[in-house]
Motif scaffolding. Structure first.
Motif: not given
Length: 314
Positions: A29-53
């Motif tokens: 699922i693709a989401l267009v976001v205004s700040d990649v770093g901010r959204s990445l922090q939310f989806y990893t540190d809050v939701v708990g998803m794992r970043q991949i290559l």
């Protein structure tokens, strides 16, 4: 005379929808976001998803995985909901322990909303609970204990032991018939709109009053069962009955048309076409501070509704 024996591929085509036999699963699922770093922090540190290559694209972004599906973040202009109700596009994540989830979210400083109008079949032993969280741009993540509901929805119907080609073909034929009926209904609605518009263009309608004539003055007792059904319909988001002011007006329309529900619905359709908008009353929910909230109604222009949207009111 030679009898043609259908191949397995031909038999399959009889009840295959679209290209469903050519794909296997949802990849991402693709989401267009205004700040990649901010959204990445939310989806990893809050939701708990794992970043991949992520491949080296010609745009900024980040990829994450939820295990069975990936999330792709793309830098750009987000398209999000205004946050005034919970009729929202969202990604749903299954949770076993909703109470513990809410405690953990509170510790993380993340507030959630609780939907109160959720499906809960009597056969499902566990009540469905949902917690809607908003990401930094405004996209919604739904946490829910919906596994039990999924099991109920995907179970084999009572009395059905097997699924064979004959049954599949019958279902496919019925599906085609239903689609034809839906197309016929849409064409009928469009024809009624054209007739109404012609009358409007030629000044044959008084926009200040309801168009359809009143029934005679003979008293008519309101059918309480029909009234109850219409009141229940009025709770359905986007139903044509939401174009009434209140229950008293529904009661008045039933009395006016002698409990003839199709005439009541036709009356409301003409009202919608006359004003050029359709009234929507979103379902209520529990807001982030726990208070009960009923979102206000709003009007949507008919020009922004597709034929399918209009037909869904029926």
């Amino acid at each position: 005379m030679t009898t043609h024996v259908k191949t397995s591929e031909e038999e399959e085509d009889l009840f295959t929808r679209g290209v469903s036999n050519l794909w296997t699963k949802v990849n991402h699922i693709a989401l267009v976001v205004s700040d990649v770093g901010r959204s990445l922090q939310f989806y990893t540190d809050v939701v708990g998803m794992r970043q991949i290559l992520r491949p080296n694209f010609d745009r900024h972004g980040a990829w994450l995985t939820a295990g069975n599906v990936d999330i792709h973040l793309i830098k750009g202009r987000p398209a999000v909901h205004s946050d005034d109700d919970l009729i929202v596009s969202h990604v749903a994540i299954e949770v076993d322990k909703m109470d513990e989830l809410r405690v953990r979210l509170a510790k993380l400083g993340t507030k959630s909303r609780k939907n109160i109008s959720v499906p809960n079949p009597e056969e499902n032993n566990q009540a469905v609970d949902q917690a809607f969280v908003r990401d930094p741009d405004g996209y919604y993540i739904e946490f829910c204990n919906c596994a039990g509901l999924d099991e109920y929805l995907h179970q084999t119907p009572v009395g059905e032991k097997t699924w064979n080609l004959g049954k599949a073909h019958a279902v496919a034929s019925a599906s085609k018939l239903i689609r034809r009926m839906a197309d016929d209904s849409r064409r009928m609605i469009e024809k009624k709109k054209e007739i109404y518009q012609k009358k409007l263009d030629h000044g044959q309608l008084d926009l200040s009053v309801d168009y359809e004539e009143d029934s005679d003055d003979e008293e008519c007792a309101v059918d309480k069962i029909k009234l109850g059904n219409l009141v229940q319909r009025r709770k359905v988001y986007g139903d044509i009955t939401q174009n009434t002011q209140d229950v008293a007006e529904l009661e008045g329309l039933l009395k006016r048309y002698k409990n003839d529900v199709p005439r009541v619905i036709r009356h409301l359709e003409e009202r919608v076409w006359r004003k050029g908008t359709h009234t929507y009353i979103p379902p209520a929910f529990y807001d982030r501070d726990g208070t009960f909230y009923q979102p206000p109604s709003f009007e949507m222009k008919l020009s922004s509704l597709t034929n399918t949207d209009a037909h869904r009111d029926q």
